[in-house]
Design a protein around this motif. Structure first.
Motif, mmCIF file in Angstrom:
data_model
loop_
_atom_site.group_PDB
_atom_site.id
_atom_site.type_symbol
_atom_site.label_atom_id
_atom_site.label_comp_id
_atom_site.label_asym_id
_atom_site.label_seq_id
_atom_site.Cartn_x
_atom_site.Cartn_y
_atom_site.Cartn_z
ATOM 1 N N ASN A 73 -46.062 -10.935 -66.088
ATOM 2 C CA ASN A 73 -45.465 -10.266 -64.937
ATOM 3 C C ASN A 73 -46.221 -10.549 -63.640
ATOM 4 O OD1 ASN A 73 -43.475 -8.982 -66.542
ATOM 5 N ND2 ASN A 73 -44.958 -7.395 -67.140
ATOM 6 N N GLY A 74 -47.271 -11.369 -63.729
ATOM 7 C CA GLY A 74 -48.022 -11.725 -62.542
ATOM 8 C C GLY A 74 -47.296 -12.754 -61.698
ATOM 9 N N LEU A 75 -47.734 -12.892 -60.438
ATOM 10 C CA LEU A 75 -47.058 -13.809 -59.522
ATOM 11 C C LEU A 75 -47.093 -15.243 -60.042
ATOM 12 C CD1 LEU A 75 -45.693 -14.350 -56.819
ATOM 13 C CD2 LEU A 75 -47.968 -14.580 -55.784
ATOM 14 N N LEU A 76 -48.270 -15.732 -60.393
ATOM 15 C CA LEU A 76 -48.391 -17.101 -60.896
ATOM 16 C C LEU A 76 -47.810 -17.219 -62.304
ATOM 17 C CD1 LEU A 76 -49.390 -19.981 -60.579
ATOM 18 C CD2 LEU A 76 -51.643 -19.239 -61.376
ATOM 19 N N GLY A 77 -48.083 -16.214 -63.137
ATOM 20 C CA GLY A 77 -47.584 -16.245 -64.508
ATOM 21 C C GLY A 77 -46.068 -16.254 -64.565
ATOM 22 N N HIS A 78 -45.442 -15.450 -63.712
ATOM 23 C CA HIS A 78 -43.966 -15.395 -63.681
ATOM 24 C C HIS A 78 -43.393 -16.724 -63.214
ATOM 25 C CE1 HIS A 78 -40.033 -13.498 -63.400
ATOM 26 N NE2 HIS A 78 -39.902 -14.015 -62.181
ATOM 27 N N THR A 79 -44.045 -17.330 -62.232
ATOM 28 C CA THR A 79 -43.586 -18.624 -61.721
ATOM 29 C C THR A 79 -43.702 -19.706 -62.791
ATOM 30 O OG1 THR A 79 -44.275 -18.025 -59.476
ATOM 31 C CG2 THR A 79 -43.910 -20.373 -59.935
ATOM 32 N N LEU A 80 -44.831 -19.707 -63.500
ATOM 33 C CA LEU A 80 -45.036 -20.689 -64.566
ATOM 34 C C LEU A 80 -44.042 -20.488 -65.701
ATOM 35 C CD1 LEU A 80 -48.948 -20.809 -64.758
ATOM 36 C CD2 LEU A 80 -47.413 -22.550 -63.821
ATOM 37 N N ALA A 81 -43.767 -19.213 -66.003
ATOM 38 C CA ALA A 81 -42.809 -18.913 -67.073
ATOM 39 C C ALA A 81 -41.437 -19.478 -66.744
ATOM 40 C CB ALA A 81 -42.731 -17.410 -67.298
ATOM 41 N N LEU A 83 -40.912 -22.123 -65.254
ATOM 42 C CA LEU A 83 -40.988 -23.573 -65.458
ATOM 43 C C LEU A 83 -41.217 -23.925 -66.925
ATOM 44 C CD1 LEU A 83 -43.271 -24.472 -62.401
ATOM 45 C CD2 LEU A 83 -40.788 -24.731 -62.565
ATOM 46 N N GLY A 84 -41.251 -22.881 -67.766
ATOM 47 C CA GLY A 84 -41.461 -23.118 -69.181
ATOM 48 C C GLY A 84 -42.918 -23.330 -69.551
ATOM 49 N N LEU A 85 -43.824 -22.902 -68.678
ATOM 50 C CA LEU A 85 -45.259 -23.062 -68.906
ATOM 51 C C LEU A 85 -45.926 -21.716 -69.103
ATOM 52 C CD1 LEU A 85 -46.002 -25.711 -66.121
ATOM 53 C CD2 LEU A 85 -45.592 -26.150 -68.547
ATOM 54 N N THR A 86 -46.992 -21.704 -69.875
ATOM 55 C CA THR A 86 -47.748 -20.474 -70.114
ATOM 56 C C THR A 86 -49.235 -20.753 -69.955
ATOM 57 O OG1 THR A 86 -46.095 -19.685 -71.709
ATOM 58 C CG2 THR A 86 -48.269 -18.640 -71.756
ATOM 59 N N LEU A 87 -49.885 -19.928 -69.168
ATOM 60 C CA LEU A 87 -51.327 -20.071 -68.964
ATOM 61 C C LEU A 87 -52.109 -19.012 -69.738
ATOM 62 C CD1 LEU A 87 -53.564 -21.594 -67.480
ATOM 63 C CD2 LEU A 87 -53.272 -20.035 -65.554
ATOM 64 N N ILE A 88 -51.531 -17.821 -69.819
ATOM 65 C CA ILE A 88 -52.201 -16.723 -70.503
ATOM 66 C C ILE A 88 -52.345 -17.025 -71.998
ATOM 67 C CG2 ILE A 88 -50.095 -15.434 -71.059
ATOM 68 C CD1 ILE A 88 -53.312 -13.870 -69.691
ATOM 69 N N PHE A 89 -53.501 -16.657 -72.551
ATOM 70 C CA PHE A 89 -53.830 -16.861 -73.964
ATOM 71 C C PHE A 89 -53.818 -18.341 -74.369
ATOM 72 C CE2 PHE A 89 -52.081 -12.411 -74.157
ATOM 73 C CZ PHE A 89 -53.345 -11.825 -74.174
ATOM 74 N N THR A 90 -54.295 -19.177 -73.451
ATOM 75 C CA THR A 90 -54.551 -20.580 -73.748
ATOM 76 C C THR A 90 -55.991 -20.864 -73.344
ATOM 77 O OG1 THR A 90 -53.915 -21.426 -71.553
ATOM 78 C CG2 THR A 90 -52.159 -21.149 -73.203
ATOM 79 N N TRP A 91 -56.529 -22.005 -73.767
ATOM 80 C CA TRP A 91 -57.913 -22.303 -73.412
ATOM 81 C C TRP A 91 -58.061 -22.599 -71.928
ATOM 82 C CZ3 TRP A 91 -59.857 -26.969 -71.539
ATOM 83 C CH2 TRP A 91 -59.014 -28.077 -71.604
ATOM 84 N N TRP A 92 -56.952 -22.917 -71.265
ATOM 85 C CA TRP A 92 -57.001 -23.093 -69.817
ATOM 86 C C TRP A 92 -57.258 -21.762 -69.112
ATOM 87 C CZ3 TRP A 92 -57.948 -27.340 -67.373
ATOM 88 C CH2 TRP A 92 -57.577 -28.565 -67.934
ATOM 89 N N ALA A 93 -56.830 -20.672 -69.716
ATOM 90 C CA ALA A 93 -57.134 -19.351 -69.172
ATOM 91 C C ALA A 93 -58.630 -19.085 -69.261
ATOM 92 C CB ALA A 93 -56.350 -18.279 -69.928
ATOM 93 N N ALA A 94 -59.263 -19.582 -70.336
ATOM 94 C CA ALA A 94 -60.716 -19.469 -70.466
ATOM 95 C C ALA A 94 -61.419 -20.260 -69.370
ATOM 96 C CB ALA A 94 -61.159 -19.953 -71.843
ATOM 97 N N VAL A 95 -60.868 -21.426 -69.046
ATOM 98 C CA VAL A 95 -61.418 -22.236 -67.949
ATOM 99 C C VAL A 95 -61.316 -21.477 -66.631
ATOM 100 C CG1 VAL A 95 -61.118 -24.336 -66.583
ATOM 101 C CG2 VAL A 95 -60.930 -24.439 -69.074
ATOM 102 N N LEU A 96 -60.176 -20.857 -66.405
ATOM 103 C CA LEU A 96 -59.975 -20.092 -65.171
ATOM 104 C C LEU A 96 -60.961 -18.939 -65.068
ATOM 105 C CD1 LEU A 96 -58.354 -19.497 -62.621
ATOM 106 C CD2 LEU A 96 -56.738 -18.190 -64.020
#
Length: 223
Positions: A73-81, A83-96
């Motif tokens: 429900n976040g601004l970036l998360g909603h935008t990525l969703a 586009l069919g992309l997910t950042l939350i609960f991925t290792w890229w989220a750990a990088v962030l």
């Protein structure tokens, strides 16, 4: 009890996350520190307070803030969703998460290093017709490098040890997002003291070797 082959994943992931995080904070923090070490403008103190805020905030607060940004429900998360992309609960989220908590350390170290450089050297180079880019890479950066390197080491160590924010945005998914700190914590929670001790030994030895190398390098630069 020794760590099995699959259990080495947290080690490799932690190193990869820390290296990417340090690269990001170095690329972004270095020019920002250089800029703010030379400029004075209204609101500079407020800006620097915001930059260094993650250094004093509890990891859970940082994690919650990141959830508000990259969550579904976040601004970036909603935008990525969308586009069919997910950042939350991925290792890229750990990088962030590691990047956010390591950035203030890089910024503060780099800023202190730039402030320690005698501006008379830069002024002398300008009178000889040197461009600002040449001055930076041939005078400012070499003189400030020991302090910058200290910032890199501190940032790397902070990124390697990040726990709270990483847990909130990346979760503890074995084989996907589980870093060394997470693996140690949940190994202890499950009573797997052998794995916990081995991982603690690995990260301790690795951190010692990094610090030892930096100290040796710093001594050589004095002679």
């Amino acid at each position: 009890m020794f760590v099995q082959l699959n259990d080495w994943f947290p080690v490799f992931l932690s190193i990869r996350v820390a290296l990417i995080a340090v690269t990001v904070v170095l690329i972004t923090g270095l020019p920002l520190a250089r800029l703010l070490s030379r400029l004075e403008f209204p609101g500079k103190d407020v800006l620097e307070a915001l930059i260094t805020l993650p250094m004093v905030l509890p990891p859970s607060v940082i994690g919650y803030g990141l959830l508000m940004i990259i969550g579904k429900n976040g601004l970036l998360g909603h935008t990525l969703a969308g586009l069919g992309l997910t950042l939350i609960f991925t290792w890229w989220a750990a990088v962030l998460a590691s990047t956010v908590v390591a950035f203030p350390l890089m910024y503060q170290s780099a800023k202190g290093a730039f402030l320690s450089v005698d501006v008379n050297y830069e002024k002398a180079a300008r009178t000889l017709g040197a461009s600002e880019i040449r001055i930076f890479f041939t005078i400012t950066l070499p003189l400030a490098w020991p302090g910058i390197l200290a910032g890199v080491v501190l940032s790397f160590a902070r990124a390697m040890g990040e726990f709270g924010a990483t847990l909130m945005v990346a979760g503890n998914i074995p084989g996907q997002t589980q870093t060394i700190p997470l693996a140690i914590y949940f190994a202890v929670e499950s009573g797997d003291d052998g794995t916990a001790r081995t991982l603690v030994a690995i990260i301790t030895v690795f951190s010692f070797l990094v610090i030892y190398w930096v100290n040796r390098w710093a001594k050589k630069q004095k002679f």
